[in-house]
Design an enzyme around this catalytic site. Sequence first.
Site, PDB file in Angstrom:
ATOM      1  N   TYR A  33       0.838  -1.200   0.000  1.00  0.00           N
ATOM      2  CA  TYR A  33       0.000   0.000   0.000  1.00  0.00           C
ATOM      3  C   TYR A  33       0.870   1.246   0.000  1.00  0.00           C
ATOM      4  O   TYR A  33       2.070   1.207   0.254  1.00  0.00           O
ATOM      5  CB  TYR A  33      -0.944  -0.005   1.207  1.00  0.00           C
ATOM      6  N   LYS A 151       6.582  -1.945   1.846  1.00  0.00           N
ATOM      7  CA  LYS A 151       5.411  -1.349   2.500  1.00  0.00           C
ATOM      8  C   LYS A 151       4.199  -2.270   2.328  1.00  0.00           C
ATOM      9  O   LYS A 151       3.307  -2.046   1.502  1.00  0.00           O
ATOM     10  CB  LYS A 151       5.130   0.048   1.946  1.00  0.00           C
ATOM     11  N   GLU A 183      12.192   2.352  14.215  1.00  0.00           N
ATOM     12  CA  GLU A 183      11.321   3.432  13.745  1.00  0.00           C
ATOM     13  C   GLU A 183      10.061   3.456  14.600  1.00  0.00           C
ATOM     14  O   GLU A 183       9.882   2.624  15.494  1.00  0.00           O
ATOM     15  CB  GLU A 183      10.960   3.222  12.275  1.00  0.00           C
ATOM     16  N   LEU A 207      11.227   1.236   7.054  1.00  0.00           N
ATOM     17  CA  LEU A 207      10.616   1.699   5.822  1.00  0.00           C
ATOM     18  C   LEU A 207      11.417   2.871   5.262  1.00  0.00           C
ATOM     19  O   LEU A 207      11.846   3.746   6.017  1.00  0.00           O
ATOM     20  CB  LEU A 207       9.175   2.148   6.088  1.00  0.00           C
TER      21      LEU A 207
END
Length: 287
Positions: A33, A151, A183, A207
């Site tokens: 996505y 992702k 993260e 990411l």
Amino acid sequence: MTRTVYVNGEYLPEHEAKVSIFDRAFLMADGVYEVTSVLGGKLIDFAGHAKRLDRSLTELDIRKPIETDALLEVHRELVRLNGIEDGLIYLQITRGAPGDRDFVFPDPETTNPTIVLFTQDKPGLADSPAARTGMKIISIEDQRWGRRDIKTVQLLYPSMGKMMAKKAGADDAWMVQDGYVTEGTSNNAYFIKGNKIVTRALSNDILHGITRAAVLRFAREAQMEVEERNFTIEEAQSADEAFITSASAFVMPVVEIDGVALGEGTPGARVARLREIYLDESRKAAI
């Protein structure tokens, strides 16, 4: 107002949109996505999101069902049909619905990918109160799979992390692996010491944030030093300022980490300036 959404080539009222129960995103989280922000009716960094989408699809060997130029037009049409001034466009592409459940990938020649897009109307998206008050962060163990650079729609643990933060009276969580911050649950993490921004280097562990890339570029142009390396929660707690970046939060100050206030416990000037620069430059480049 009923939203108009996009499903496999059709614009439909949201209550008419349907996806097969055999879709592999539903059964296997087998999909990717992107989320693109809309400010002033225009798309923020669409090219970056489209490029990362291509990479995610390639890494998972999912056939791309639509060319980038056509995808841009779908985004623009959804903005128009739904009257979005400020908001988000969510895009999901899955491996498709082969007609039954199987761990083995279906034949891409006989199973078409599923593509879905929808809008989220968020007036005043760039004027979030959190930008003025700052966020409180807790740390949690990073228990996600190893390919966080893709992702994917595998978002259960990040969702659990946000709920852990909520239960602790905080706004979000930073994840820690082998003693170092990876993260946030849905964002990249940073701290500032002096004139230096520190954030984890790109790898399979995090990411590759589109907002991250832009903010670090703007920071360097503003004569700030950027150091990409592993860092600990304790280092971040002793920093002058800290912040997160994402497509929907842009640049958001962090004022507390695991109960320890940073500086005066209020958003600092450097993060405020980075947010201002990012929003100004992004609006100029929006399409």
